[in-house]
Design a protein around this motif. Structure first.
Motif, PDB file in Angstrom:
ATOM      1  N   PRO A   1       0.831  -1.205   0.000  1.00  0.00           N
ATOM      2  CA  PRO A   1       0.000   0.000   0.000  1.00  0.00           C
ATOM      3  C   PRO A   1       0.862   1.251   0.000  1.00  0.00           C
ATOM      4  CG  PRO A   1       0.045  -0.991   2.186  1.00  0.00           C
ATOM      5  CD  PRO A   1       0.735  -1.948   1.266  1.00  0.00           C
ATOM      6  N   GLY A   2       0.336   2.306  -0.572  1.00  0.00           N
ATOM      7  CA  GLY A   2       1.023   3.588  -0.561  1.00  0.00           C
ATOM      8  C   GLY A   2       0.227   4.621   0.207  1.00  0.00           C
ATOM      9  N   TYR A   3       0.657   5.854   0.121  1.00  0.00           N
ATOM     10  CA  TYR A   3      -0.050   6.960   0.760  1.00  0.00           C
ATOM     11  C   TYR A   3      -0.911   7.702  -0.258  1.00  0.00           C
ATOM     12  CZ  TYR A   3      -0.819  11.308   3.346  1.00  0.00           C
ATOM     13  OH  TYR A   3      -1.399  12.398   3.975  1.00  0.00           O
ATOM     14  N   PHE A   4      -0.370   7.889  -1.472  1.00  0.00           N
ATOM     15  CA  PHE A   4      -1.088   8.614  -2.509  1.00  0.00           C
ATOM     16  C   PHE A   4      -1.875   7.688  -3.434  1.00  0.00           C
ATOM     17  CE2 PHE A   4       2.502  11.388  -1.409  1.00  0.00           C
ATOM     18  CZ  PHE A   4       1.831  12.557  -1.120  1.00  0.00           C
ATOM     19  N   ARG A   5      -1.659   6.382  -3.332  1.00  0.00           N
ATOM     20  CA  ARG A   5      -2.352   5.420  -4.192  1.00  0.00           C
ATOM     21  C   ARG A   5      -2.609   4.151  -3.397  1.00  0.00           C
ATOM     22  NH1 ARG A   5       2.789   4.423  -8.278  1.00  0.00           N
ATOM     23  NH2 ARG A   5       4.382   4.286  -6.651  1.00  0.00           N
TER      24      ARG A   5
ATOM     25  N   ASP B   1       7.795 -10.469   6.679  1.00  0.00           N
ATOM     26  CA  ASP B   1       7.922 -11.572   7.627  1.00  0.00           C
ATOM     27  C   ASP B   1       7.040 -11.332   8.848  1.00  0.00           C
ATOM     28  OD1 ASP B   1       9.237 -14.027   8.588  1.00  0.00           O
ATOM     29  OD2 ASP B   1      10.136 -12.697  10.086  1.00  0.00           O
ATOM     30  N   GLN B   2       6.049 -12.185   9.011  1.00  0.00           N
ATOM     31  CA  GLN B   2       5.154 -12.106  10.161  1.00  0.00           C
ATOM     32  C   GLN B   2       4.572 -10.704  10.331  1.00  0.00           C
ATOM     33  OE1 GLN B   2       7.301 -13.641  13.569  1.00  0.00           O
ATOM     34  NE2 GLN B   2       7.306 -15.740  12.781  1.00  0.00           N
ATOM     35  N   GLY B   3       4.127 -10.133   9.228  1.00  0.00           N
ATOM     36  CA  GLY B   3       3.499  -8.823   9.261  1.00  0.00           C
ATOM     37  C   GLY B   3       4.452  -7.653   9.284  1.00  0.00           C
ATOM     38  N   THR B   4       5.738  -7.899   9.175  1.00  0.00           N
ATOM     39  CA  THR B   4       6.741  -6.829   9.160  1.00  0.00           C
ATOM     40  C   THR B   4       7.317  -6.675   7.753  1.00  0.00           C
ATOM     41  OG1 THR B   4       7.372  -7.163  11.472  1.00  0.00           O
ATOM     42  CG2 THR B   4       8.965  -6.060  10.055  1.00  0.00           C
ATOM     43  N   LEU B   5       7.300  -5.450   7.231  1.00  0.00           N
ATOM     44  CA  LEU B   5       7.959  -5.170   5.954  1.00  0.00           C
ATOM     45  C   LEU B   5       9.449  -5.029   6.226  1.00  0.00           C
ATOM     46  CD1 LEU B   5       8.063  -4.467   2.965  1.00  0.00           C
ATOM     47  CD2 LEU B   5       7.497  -2.092   3.578  1.00  0.00           C
ATOM     48  N   VAL B   6      10.214  -6.023   5.822  1.00  0.00           N
ATOM     49  CA  VAL B   6      11.652  -6.044   6.088  1.00  0.00           C
ATOM     50  C   VAL B   6      12.422  -5.351   4.969  1.00  0.00           C
ATOM     51  CG1 VAL B   6      13.641  -7.506   6.590  1.00  0.00           C
ATOM     52  CG2 VAL B   6      11.349  -8.216   7.327  1.00  0.00           C
TER      53      VAL B   6
ATOM     54  N   LEU C   1       6.104   5.338  -0.459  1.00  0.00           N
ATOM     55  CA  LEU C   1       6.270   4.328   0.590  1.00  0.00           C
ATOM     56  C   LEU C   1       6.681   4.947   1.919  1.00  0.00           C
ATOM     57  CD1 LEU C   1       7.577   0.786   0.454  1.00  0.00           C
ATOM     58  CD2 LEU C   1       8.624   2.333   2.121  1.00  0.00           C
ATOM     59  N   TRP C   2       7.619   5.894   1.879  1.00  0.00           N
ATOM     60  CA  TRP C   2       8.104   6.469   3.141  1.00  0.00           C
ATOM     61  C   TRP C   2       7.029   7.282   3.849  1.00  0.00           C
ATOM     62  CZ3 TRP C   2      11.520   3.900   5.268  1.00  0.00           C
ATOM     63  CH2 TRP C   2      12.684   3.456   4.625  1.00  0.00           C
ATOM     64  N   ILE C   3       6.188   7.968   3.083  1.00  0.00           N
ATOM     65  CA  ILE C   3       5.096   8.698   3.726  1.00  0.00           C
ATOM     66  C   ILE C   3       4.092   7.711   4.318  1.00  0.00           C
ATOM     67  CG2 ILE C   3       3.199  10.329   3.381  1.00  0.00           C
ATOM     68  CD1 ILE C   3       4.851  11.686   1.233  1.00  0.00           C
ATOM     69  N   ALA C   4       3.817   6.621   3.584  1.00  0.00           N
ATOM     70  CA  ALA C   4       2.933   5.584   4.123  1.00  0.00           C
ATOM     71  C   ALA C   4       3.515   5.001   5.407  1.00  0.00           C
ATOM     72  CB  ALA C   4       2.720   4.491   3.084  1.00  0.00           C
ATOM     73  N   TYR C   5       4.829   4.791   5.414  1.00  0.00           N
ATOM     74  CA  TYR C   5       5.495   4.289   6.622  1.00  0.00           C
ATOM     75  C   TYR C   5       5.352   5.285   7.775  1.00  0.00           C
ATOM     76  CZ  TYR C   5       9.352   3.180   9.794  1.00  0.00           C
ATOM     77  OH  TYR C   5      10.100   2.917  10.917  1.00  0.00           O
TER      78      TYR C   5
ATOM     79  N   GLY D   1       2.049   5.260   9.483  1.00  0.00           N
ATOM     80  CA  GLY D   1       1.679   4.041  10.190  1.00  0.00           C
ATOM     81  C   GLY D   1       0.956   2.996   9.368  1.00  0.00           C
ATOM     82  N   VAL D   2       1.035   3.109   8.042  1.00  0.00           N
ATOM     83  CA  VAL D   2       0.350   2.137   7.183  1.00  0.00           C
ATOM     84  C   VAL D   2       0.852   0.716   7.429  1.00  0.00           C
ATOM     85  CG1 VAL D   2       0.007   1.419   4.783  1.00  0.00           C
ATOM     86  CG2 VAL D   2      -0.201   3.832   5.408  1.00  0.00           C
TER      87      VAL D   2
END
Length: 246
Positions: free
Chosen positions: A79-83, A94-99, A130-134, A137-138
């Motif tokens: 998922p992104g922030y703008f799209r 891995d186990q719900g973590t974006l590594v 991606l960084w804005i989504a991160y 808290g996405v």
């Protein structure tokens, strides 16, 4: 710390696979009744960069990442922030973590002008989204993922000659003045790393071989070397696994 044996040779093999796959795709296109436009079939045929993806996958496995957490053929959307989502070339979730999330891209002639701008916009936008989504808290509360961008550019006359920058209203940045397309990519990827859009980036220039045994490539800048790219990738994965198991 994991050791990547014969990394230079593995990079050479991956570059060889890139050219071989592209050549095979073009041959199939010429034999096909359904004609694709120009050299586009060699792009839409996919998986020219598969050897780089396999190398990254093996490094991840050696670092202790479960195979079920590595994605490079399917389920590649984030998922992104703008799209709503963006499809990456390789993901480690891995186990719900974006590594880690990695892009493997390339460009071969004859057209370099518009394609450079398209690649630049794509690389900048993908990372920024991606960084804005991160930040928002996405991906939940987690440590920063490792973002990588590896690029192969055809080394030929058109990528090495100086290119005039159009300046009808304002002056462009001085480092782009009379810069070739190869230099423009070097500047782009260096800035993407320095501005922390990507954790690491790699630029490989390679001449189109006359035969598949005649593979030549070089990496124009220390910060963009494949050694730096894959070793920092491995270090990040190893650190993640160590923290996860503590």
């Amino acid at each position: 710390m994991i050791k990547i044996n014969n990394l230079d040779e593995k990079i050479r093999e991956a570059v060889s696979h890139f050219w071989l796959t592209r050549d095979e795709q073009l041959k199939k296109q010429k034999m096909s009744i359904k004609q694709d436009y120009g050299a586009r079939s060699a792009v839409t045929g996919g998986k020219q960069m598969a050897a780089f993806e396999r190398l990254a996958t093996q490094i991840a496995l050696d670092a202790g990442i479960p195979r079920s957490s590595i994605f490079w053929t399917s389920r590649l959307e984030l998922p992104g922030y703008f799209r709503p989502e963006k499809k990456w070339d390789l993901l480690i979730v891995d186990q719900g973590t974006l590594v880690a999330a990695v892009e493997f891209k390339s460009q071969v002639g004859p057209s370099f002008g518009n394609n450079f701008n398209n690649r630049a916009e794509e690389a900048i936008g993908t990372a920024n989204d991606l960084w804005i989504a991160y930040r928002e808290g996405v991906f939940g509360e987690q440590q920063q993922p490792w973002l990588g961008y590896l690029f192969i550019l055809e080394d030929c006359d058109k990528t090495q000659v100086p290119v005039t920058a159009k300046q009808p209203h304002f002056k462009v940045s001085p480092d782009f003045i009379n810069a070739s397309y190869a230099k423009r990519y070097e500047i782009l990827l260096t800035k993407l790393v320095r501005e922390r859009y990507y954790t690491s980036a790699c630029l490989i220039l390679s001449k189109k071989p006359q035969n598949i045994d005649d593979i030549h490539y070089y990496e124009p800048r220390e910060i963009l070397r494949s050694q730096v790219f894959f070793i920092t990738f491995a270090a990040h994965l190893e650190a993640y696994v160590r923290l996860k198991n503590n």
